[in-house]
Motif scaffolding. Structure first.
Motif, PDB file in Angstrom:
ATOM      1  N   SER A  67      -2.206  -3.366   9.919  1.00 48.39           N
ATOM      2  CA  SER A  67      -3.501  -3.809  10.075  1.00 48.39           C
ATOM      3  C   SER A  67      -3.389  -4.709  10.568  1.00 48.39           C
ATOM      4  CB  SER A  67      -3.942  -3.578   8.104  1.00 48.39           C
ATOM      5  OG  SER A  67      -3.866  -2.250   8.189  1.00 48.39           O
TER       6      SER A  67
ATOM      7  N   PRO B 152      -4.260  -5.454   3.177  1.00 43.90           N
ATOM      8  CA  PRO B 152      -4.233  -4.603   4.538  1.00 43.90           C
ATOM      9  C   PRO B 152      -5.608  -3.235   4.136  1.00 43.90           C
ATOM     10  CG  PRO B 152      -2.130  -4.367   3.504  1.00 43.90           C
ATOM     11  CD  PRO B 152      -2.677  -5.663   2.626  1.00 43.90           C
ATOM     12  N   ARG B 153      -6.508  -3.832   5.257  1.00 45.72           N
ATOM     13  CA  ARG B 153      -7.241  -2.110   5.211  1.00 45.72           C
ATOM     14  C   ARG B 153      -7.504  -1.558   7.034  1.00 45.72           C
ATOM     15  NH1 ARG B 153      -6.259  -3.077   1.612  1.00 45.72           N
ATOM     16  NH2 ARG B 153      -7.177  -3.119  -1.308  1.00 45.72           N
ATOM     17  N   SER B 154      -6.941  -0.877   6.716  1.00 46.43           N
ATOM     18  CA  SER B 154      -6.965   0.216   8.465  1.00 46.43           C
ATOM     19  C   SER B 154      -8.336   0.091   8.826  1.00 46.43           C
ATOM     20  CB  SER B 154      -6.473   1.903   8.474  1.00 46.43           C
ATOM     21  OG  SER B 154      -7.502   2.656   8.221  1.00 46.43           O
TER      22      SER B 154
ATOM     23  N   ASN C 232      -7.377  -6.358  10.249  1.00 47.63           N
ATOM     24  CA  ASN C 232      -8.101  -6.887   9.508  1.00 47.63           C
ATOM     25  C   ASN C 232      -8.396  -8.111   9.485  1.00 47.63           C
ATOM     26  OD1 ASN C 232      -6.678  -6.066   7.298  1.00 47.63           O
ATOM     27  ND2 ASN C 232      -8.055  -5.833   5.485  1.00 47.63           N
TER      28      ASN C 232
ATOM     29  N   ASP D  17      -2.475   2.208   6.132  1.00 42.80           N
ATOM     30  CA  ASP D  17      -3.109   0.340   5.575  1.00 42.80           C
ATOM     31  C   ASP D  17      -1.678  -0.074   6.602  1.00 42.80           C
ATOM     32  OD1 ASP D  17      -5.339   1.055   4.905  1.00 42.80           O
ATOM     33  OD2 ASP D  17      -5.293   1.226   2.790  1.00 42.80           O
ATOM     34  N   GLU D  18      -0.585   0.022   5.181  1.00 45.43           N
ATOM     35  CA  GLU D  18       1.218  -1.027   5.177  1.00 45.43           C
ATOM     36  C   GLU D  18       1.312  -0.020   4.177  1.00 45.43           C
ATOM     37  OE1 GLU D  18       1.699  -3.829   7.028  1.00 45.43           O
ATOM     38  OE2 GLU D  18       0.680  -5.000   5.527  1.00 45.43           O
TER      39      GLU D  18
ATOM     40  N   ARG E 216       0.671  -1.289  -0.309  1.00 45.56           N
ATOM     41  CA  ARG E 216      -0.101  -0.094  -0.075  1.00 45.56           C
ATOM     42  C   ARG E 216       1.029   1.352   0.273  1.00 45.56           C
ATOM     43  NH1 ARG E 216      -4.640  -0.218  -1.606  1.00 45.56           N
ATOM     44  NH2 ARG E 216      -5.843   1.297   0.162  1.00 45.56           N
TER      45      ARG E 216
ATOM     46  N   LYS F 229     -11.408   2.100   7.957  1.00 42.10           N
ATOM     47  CA  LYS F 229     -12.503   1.589   7.148  1.00 42.10           C
ATOM     48  C   LYS F 229     -12.742   0.622   6.782  1.00 42.10           C
ATOM     49  CE  LYS F 229      -7.973   3.588   3.622  1.00 42.10           C
ATOM     50  NZ  LYS F 229      -7.120   3.754   3.056  1.00 42.10           N
TER      51      LYS F 229
END
Length: 427
Positions: free
Chosen positions: A397, A308-310, A399, A71-72, A64, A313
């Motif tokens: 992240s 990865p998504r924070s 998730n 996110d990453e 990302r 989000k």
């Protein structure tokens, strides 16, 4: 450099058809020999009860950085990879700006070198700006260090663009990694099209969106003689189409994400946004077909599908949340638990799909323990029981839907170029 002997481990190397308890010698960053007795000048790593395998390689990691560092980052992804047992990752562009220039490829390589964790192989875009309209400068990108070409989660919908890309990359012996998805059929979808989606009232993503596009991609690959890899397949129709293509010796390979073996679409009843995935979790019949495809060699690779998504989000309604889950640190445990310990496959099949075959697809000199090869080695405790705790992930992240889930099997030591880069500490 000190000689290192990994002693009394079960050495599994599909590239040499080796599967036995023995010793492995590392010297000057390379594999020196197998079946070596310990000597006074050797550092000894006791691998009793462990698997000693070629370093795992992941060809489906969303990087990302730049653009979405919340996110990453390249550094955090590479560290998470080590914790998951991966000595190498292929970084697929999900960035802003995309990896469609020599400068972007060089930046990725420089950041990975500074992080000094695992090997990071740049995957550059097929199309300029990942817009699916004009082909990127593939020759320049290859010369800058790109080992493969992909528009990531965006499928190359334009068949003429895919045809030209396959022809052009053939000159460099490099693959095109494409997501088989006909977006006209899956647009605005949230989950697998089946009885569960009907009950939940969530917009469907039919299996036909995948297998129709897979059939198109394979036919174009066959016509050009190019190298095509289908990313993240998930349904029985695709497995069947792919199996028939391989009988015809079409130059196509395919991967599946580890999470597909762990859950079905029924898990969506909890409306967990970390389970909003593309491709989506499928029904049991599709999963069984994919397991059969892995066993018979139709599916070549198991990947993490790391997306990865924070937290911010994912903290919204499932219809609004972005697709994706982190996977680098759970992929091996999921495969061990739901494939090996479930009795579907043996460890050599897993190592082939997570190391040896990946190296072949990407055309990199990894995935082997042959003397002279880079000493990228993963030690696995196949019976270690551990509980997933996303708060301890090395990724930026968290998730993951597997928090609190007990898995069996994990990487306990990750060696890159003869140097231990990660060791699991139970304390």
């Amino acid at each position: 450099m000190l000689k290192t002997l990994i002693q009394n481990g079960r050495v599994i190397d599909p590239s040499q058809d080796i599967d036995r308890v023995t010793n492995l010698l590392i010297e000057e960053g390379r594999i020196a020999a197998i079946d070596v007795e310990p000597q006074a000048d050797m550092k000894v790593i006791d691998a009793t009860g462990k698997l000693v395998v070629p370093g795992l390689i992941d060809l489906h990691v969303q990087i990302r950085e730049p653009g979405f560092e919340e996110d990453e980052t390249i550094e955090s992804a590479a560290y998470a990879a080590l914790a998951g047992g991966f000595t190498s990752i292929a970084a697929i562009s999900e960035t802003n700006p995309p990896v469609d220039s020599a400068a972007a490829v060089t930046y990725l390589g420089r950041q990975a070198s500074e992080a000094d964790h695992c090997n990071v192989f740049p995957v550059a875009c097929v199309s300029s700006g990942r817009q699916g309209e004009e082909m990127a400068e593939i020759g320049i990108l290859h010369n800058a260090g790109a080992i493969a070409f992909s528009d990531g989660q965006r499928p190359v919908s334009n068949p003429e663009l895919l045809r030209r890309a396959l022809e052009y990359t053939l000159m460099f012996g490099r693959p095109v990694l494409n997501r088989p998805e006909m977006v006209e059929l899956s647009r605005d979808g949230v989950m697998h099209d089946g009885s569960v989606s009907t009950v939940l009232g969530l917009a469907p993503m039919p299996a036909e969106a995948e297998d129709v596009m897979a059939a198109r991609d394979i036919r174009i690959c066959e016509a050009t003689g190019g190298k095509l890899h289908l990313l993240a397949i998930s349904c029985s129709g695709t497995v069947d189409i792919l199996r028939r293509a391989k009988v015809r010796n079409v130059g196509v390979t395919a991967s599946i994400c580890a999470y597909q073996f762990a859950l079905t679409d029924a898990a969506m009843r909890g409306f967990h946004t970390s389970l909003k995935l593309n491709p989506p979790l499928r029904s049991r019949d599709h999963i069984d077909a994919c397991i059969t495809g892995l066993i018979d060699g139709t599916i070549d690779v198991i990947a993490s599908g790391h997306a990865p998504r924070s937290s911010e989000k994912k903290m919204c309604a499932i219809t609004e949340a972005p697709f994706g889950m982190v996977g680098l640190e759970t992929a091996l445990g999921l495969v061990s638990t739901h494939l090996v310990h479930a009795g579907h496959v043996e460890w050599p099949t897993v190592i082939r799909a997570m190391s040896t075959n990946v190296a072949k697809v990407l055309g990199v000199e990894k995935g082997t323990l042959k003397p002279g090869a880079d000493a990228d080695v993963t030690l696995i405790d196949p019976d270690a029981k551990w509980t997933v705790d996303p708060s301890k992930f090395r990724s930026r992240s968290f998730n993951s839907p597997f928090g609190g889930v007990e898995l069996t099997g994990r990487a306990v030591e990750t060696i890159v170029g003869g140097v231990t880069k990660f060791r699991y500490d139970e304390s």
